[in-house]
Write a protein that holds these residues in place. Structure first.
Motif, mmCIF file in Angstrom:
data_model
loop_
_atom_site.group_PDB
_atom_site.id
_atom_site.type_symbol
_atom_site.label_atom_id
_atom_site.label_comp_id
_atom_site.label_asym_id
_atom_site.label_seq_id
_atom_site.Cartn_x
_atom_site.Cartn_y
_atom_site.Cartn_z
ATOM 1 N N UNK A 192 0.828 -1.211 0.000
ATOM 2 C CA UNK A 192 0.000 0.000 0.000
ATOM 3 C C UNK A 192 0.858 1.255 0.000
ATOM 4 N N UNK A 193 1.871 1.224 -0.862
ATOM 5 C CA UNK A 193 2.798 2.345 -1.079
ATOM 6 C C UNK A 193 3.761 2.582 0.076
ATOM 7 N N UNK A 194 3.756 1.699 1.075
ATOM 8 C CA UNK A 194 4.658 1.857 2.216
ATOM 9 C C UNK A 194 5.825 0.884 2.083
ATOM 10 N N UNK A 195 7.058 1.358 2.011
ATOM 11 C CA UNK A 195 8.203 0.443 2.060
ATOM 12 C C UNK A 195 8.277 -0.208 3.443
ATOM 13 N N UNK A 196 8.438 -1.534 3.457
ATOM 14 C CA UNK A 196 8.428 -2.283 4.710
ATOM 15 C C UNK A 196 9.799 -2.914 4.935
ATOM 16 N N UNK A 197 10.406 -2.642 6.080
ATOM 17 C CA UNK A 197 11.580 -3.407 6.481
ATOM 18 C C UNK A 197 11.065 -4.726 7.060
ATOM 19 N N UNK A 198 11.396 -5.827 6.408
ATOM 20 C CA UNK A 198 10.828 -7.122 6.783
ATOM 21 C C UNK A 198 11.730 -7.830 7.791
ATOM 22 N N UNK A 199 11.588 -7.439 9.043
ATOM 23 C CA UNK A 199 12.213 -8.207 10.105
ATOM 24 C C UNK A 199 11.322 -9.390 10.425
#
Length: 851
Positions: A319-326
């Motif tokens: 949804x247009x949000x960059x996610x740091x996938x921890x």
């Protein structure tokens, strides 16, 4: 009598019996679905393979042929055109006979089978069903013998597994036992119908502005019917409805949604799940209905050039949000899948969610997980990286029948899973490209002719770059497909493109874990460190007869650690960092867990620092190996088989909090002149803040330092207002390491950093210790206060304390690991009532200073 216009489903889950083929006595099964080990255990025909070294005593089970049978009733079928028998999972080489007629031969554990038995079934009467399961181990070895020219190279297990479409971890892995299961491991059911919806699926397009979405609903129809009505609802309220005429067994309708309630990963928003329902009609009569839960969201993998670094990014945008996938890697939660209940799946994924983890990777050597696993991920907002089931081997794709089976497997499982909003990537395999490199197998990336790949000594490439590409392109065109994990760049160790598995800590060059900042990649999808499980877990697998084995280096305890060289590797990392003893057992368990916690939290802290905002997404994910175990074992898991978190679980939770402070001591050396070997050294403290918040905030930064020996405060400075920029890391300050009086002794200095909001509420804290800890002269506090307030424990100390944890028999705490310094109170809140429960406080303090 049922309404014969509607499809009828009948579960066949009662009256099942089993026996070994050479025996005559039939015994009732333990449960259904089931497998042979569970059934043998119920009748005490085998010892529990999870106890002692009993795994060795049950290997004969996997070399036998096993029979299962039952009887089932069929109602009057005269009004139905089809009677179909469904097997959701048969493990693995299975021959099915109904009423004396062979109706199916199956050789793939992962393919659900549907068989039309209209002509052999006896309506209104008893029908016999018998399934013969041949030994997957023996048949696999026979297949292997037929292809001597193939290079049967692999890591873990028996090479014959490469020819058999069975869960690869059943053959043994470096964290799990060898237990070759067989049986009807998923439901068996009957359906009677004239027409049915054979598949309900959809594609979703969310506008870039996120204020509208279109759900293109699709249905594949079998049999004679005229119309499908599609309905989209949310919380029981109809949102959109449309009808579609059936043309060529297919119907489609577009349902437009204004201002959709979007599905977000945990902590970024809520997880609303729409219901998409399709109703099949003929002349106004309902013949069938099917529904799926739908999460409306926009998801993509972003690979683009970086501002000032080589290679490309590899991050997930929701949804247009960059996610740091921890997050973490997932293996099957048991060697015997049928006994994992719905609640246990939810409990596991709640552990993930409550640990601030955004993503779980379903590893390619296990199974395409149960539906409830993905349902839980959808509800809890956990992103899923889904591997296809290939791991650590050179699969013999030259075998045309194997290719056909793999294609059928891929189609069936992608169709089953594709509606889940949690799944944001499919990957072709686990480490098969790494194995190719290790073994020097042929791979020419410039060769784009798939048929020619089958003639090389790495024919498995055809699976990942042809079969799975075609399947995912057709069935899930909007979900990113990745050839493998790891994959990218010039090779799988390329840290600048795609994902990497960073095993140069523990495996490989066995680097110090303090060097994780030099071991980063664009996305680290595996890394890890071993630790012992809870002492109660060790006690659970050692029987009364083997009680003399209840110590850290016993044969039985070593047997419950399958990692090659684990004795020297675990001891090596401990010796490098801690002063420790292997006895008593609880102390050794504690120090291994503390070491794992320090190791893994270091990785998360320094890799999260590399998440620096648009164009600077140098590291965009870190998935620890692994979250769970499949049996009671010493492994890389951060929670053991009984869902008991290790200390590392809490350390990772803290380092994946919305806002964290990071700190590092940097030793800087200056040669006095070009002729001398004399060097001036100084230690500089670098301090940064990492935020997952979607808004900027202001905070007040305060730093203190203490002498570890005396507990005296040697530094106390308010660093004023700092800007915490949204969704990235920001370097804040650096300063010289404080001195103890006039003595420059870094091993005595403990630094605590605090970030407060403008009203004085603590947002984040971090305590930085000198390393290695084995050189630190830790002291017992002279004034340790432990207060019980309601259902919380509050601790104060006059000396810095490392690795404080609480031990209680029947109580878990929301946080159960902390480093504590003077002048602060740290609170441990229990998840339930403490009552009169005895609570012990443990912290790292070697005995050497007490002597």
């Amino acid at each position: 009598m049922p309404d014969i216009s509607k499809r009828v489903v009948i579960q066949i889950d009662e009256g099942w019996q089993f026996r070994e083929a050479s025996e005559t006595e039939w015994l009732p099964v333990a449960q259904f679905p089931t497998n042979v080990h569970l059934d043998l255990l119920r009748h005490k025909k085998i010892p529990d393979p999870f106890l002692d070294k009993n795994e060795l005593l049950v290997q004969w089970v996997g070399e036998k042929t096993w029979l299962y049978r039952t009887e089932f009733d069929v109602p009057d079928a005269s009004g139905y055109e089809k009677v179909v028998l469904n097997f959701d999972g048969l493990d693995t080489f299975a021959t099915v006979v109904v009423n004396g007629h062979e109706i199916l031969k199956s050789n793939n554990m992962f393919i659900p089978q549907r068989v039309d038995i209209t002509k052999v079934v006896k309506a209104g009467d008893k029908n016999s069903l018998e399934i013969t399961f041949d030994s997957a181990l023996i048949l696999g070895k026979k297949i292997q013998e037929q292809y001597p020219d193939h290079k049967w190279v692999l890591w873990n297990g028996d090479a014959s597994r490469l020819a058999v479409r069975k869960a690869q971890y059943h053959y043994g892995w470096d964290w799990g036992p060898t237990l070759m299961t067989a049986g009807p491991w998923r439901p068996v059911w009957l359906e009677l119908y004239n027409a049915k919806i054979s598949d309900l699926y959809f594609t979703i397009n969310v506008a870039d502005s996120l204020d509208s979405a279109s759900v293109v609903a699709k249905a594949d129809v079998e049999g004679s019917a005229t119309e499908v009505i599609f309905e989209l609802s949310l919380n029981g309220k109809l949102v959109q409805q449309s009808s579609s005429k059936i043309n060529g067994g297919y119907a489609q309708a577009t349902l437009d949604v204004s201002q959709p309630e979007l599905w977000y990963p945990t902590s970024y928003g809520s997880q609303p799940l729409y219901e998409l329902k399709a109703t099949l009609l003929q002349g106004g009569s309902e013949l069938d209905a099917s529904s799926k839960r739908v999460g409306i969201r926009k998801a993509r993998v972003v690979q683009r050039e970086l501002n000032d670094a080589p290679g490309t990014s590899f991050f997930f945008e929701i949804n247009n949000i960059p996610i740091f996938c921890g997050g973490s890697n997932w293996i099957p939660a048991d060697n015997f899948i049928p006994r994992i209940g719905k609640q246990k799946y939810y409990d596991w994924l709640k552990i993930v969610r409550d640990g601030n983890q955004a993503m779980v990777r379903v590893w390619g050597g296990g199974i395409y997980e149960e539906d409830v696993f993905y349902d839980a991920a959808d509800e809890l907002g956990i992103l899923i990286w889904q591997d296809f089931m290939f791991a650590c081997g050179n699969y013999p794709a030259k075998i045309s029948s194997l290719r056909d089976s793999i294609k059928e497997e891929a189609i069936a499982n992608v169709k089953r899973l594709r509606h889940h909003p949690s799944i944001v990537i499919y990957a072709g395999n686990n480490e098969d490209y790494s194995l190719r490199e290790s073994e020097g197998l042929t791979y020419d990336p410039e060769n784009k002719d798939p048929d020619s790949w089958l003639e090389t000594d790495f024919p498995a490439r055809y699976i990942y770059e042809k079969i799975l590409v075609d399947v995912t392109k057709e069935l899930v065109p909007d979900t990113y497909y990745h050839f493998g994990s790891p994959y990218g760049g010039e090779d799988t160790s390329d840290t600048t493109v795609g994902d990497i598995h960073q095993w140069n800590v523990w495996h490989g060059s066995q680097e110090r874990y303090q060097n994780y900042d030099k071991l980063s990649g664009r996305f680290v999808s595996e890394f890890g460190m071993e630790a012992f499980p809870d002492a109660k877990t060790i006690e659970s697998y050692i029987t009364e007869e083997s009680r003399d084995e209840l110590y850290a280096q016993s044969q039985t305890v070593d047997f419950h650690n399958k990692a090659d060289g684990h004795e020297k590797r675990l001891a090596g990392y401990l010796a490098e960092n801690f002063d420790f003893s292997t006895r008593p057992l609880k102390d050794y368990v504690y120090v291994t867990q503390l070491m794992q916690a320090d190791c893994l939290s270091t990785a998360y802290r320094v890799w999260r620092r590399n998440w620096k905002g648009p164009g600077r997404e140098y590291t965009a994910g870190a998935l620890v190996w692994q979250i769970n175990d499949c049996w009671p074992v010493t492994s890389w898991a951060i929670a053991d088989y009984y869902l008991r978190p290790k200390l590392s679980y809490y350390a990772i939770k803290q380092h994946l909090a919305p806002v964290i402070i990071g700190m590092k001591r940097e030793v800087r050396e200056t040669r006095r002149d070009k002729y001398t070997s004399l060097v001036d050294r100084s230690v500089v403290v670098e301090l940064w803040v990492s935020s997952f918040l979607l808004n900027d905030i202001e905070g007040k930064l305060h730093v203190k330092a203490f002498d570890v020996i005396t507990g005296n405060k040697i530094y106390d400075k308010d660093h004023g207002l700092v800007q915490v920029t949204s969704n990235r890391s920001t370097d804040l300050v650096e300063f010289g390491l404080p001195k103890v009086s006039d003595v420059e002794d870094p091993s005595r200095v403990v630094i605590a950093a605090y970030l407060f909001d403008l009203e004085g509420k603590q947002i984040a804290r971090y305590v930085n210790w000198p390393e290695p800890l084995k050189y630190v002269k830790l002291q017992h506090p002279t004034d340790l206060r432990v207060d019980r307030v309601d259902d919380s424990i509050r601790i104060q100390t006059d000396r810095p304390l490392k690795g404080v944890t609480l031990e209680a028999n029947d109580v878990e705490f929301e946080e159960n690991l902390a480093d504590i310094v003077p002048e602060e109170t740290v609170t441990f809140k229990a998840k339930e009532s403490l009552g009169d429960q005895k609570v012990d406080v443990r912290f790292y303090k070697p005995d050497r200073h007490d002597k």
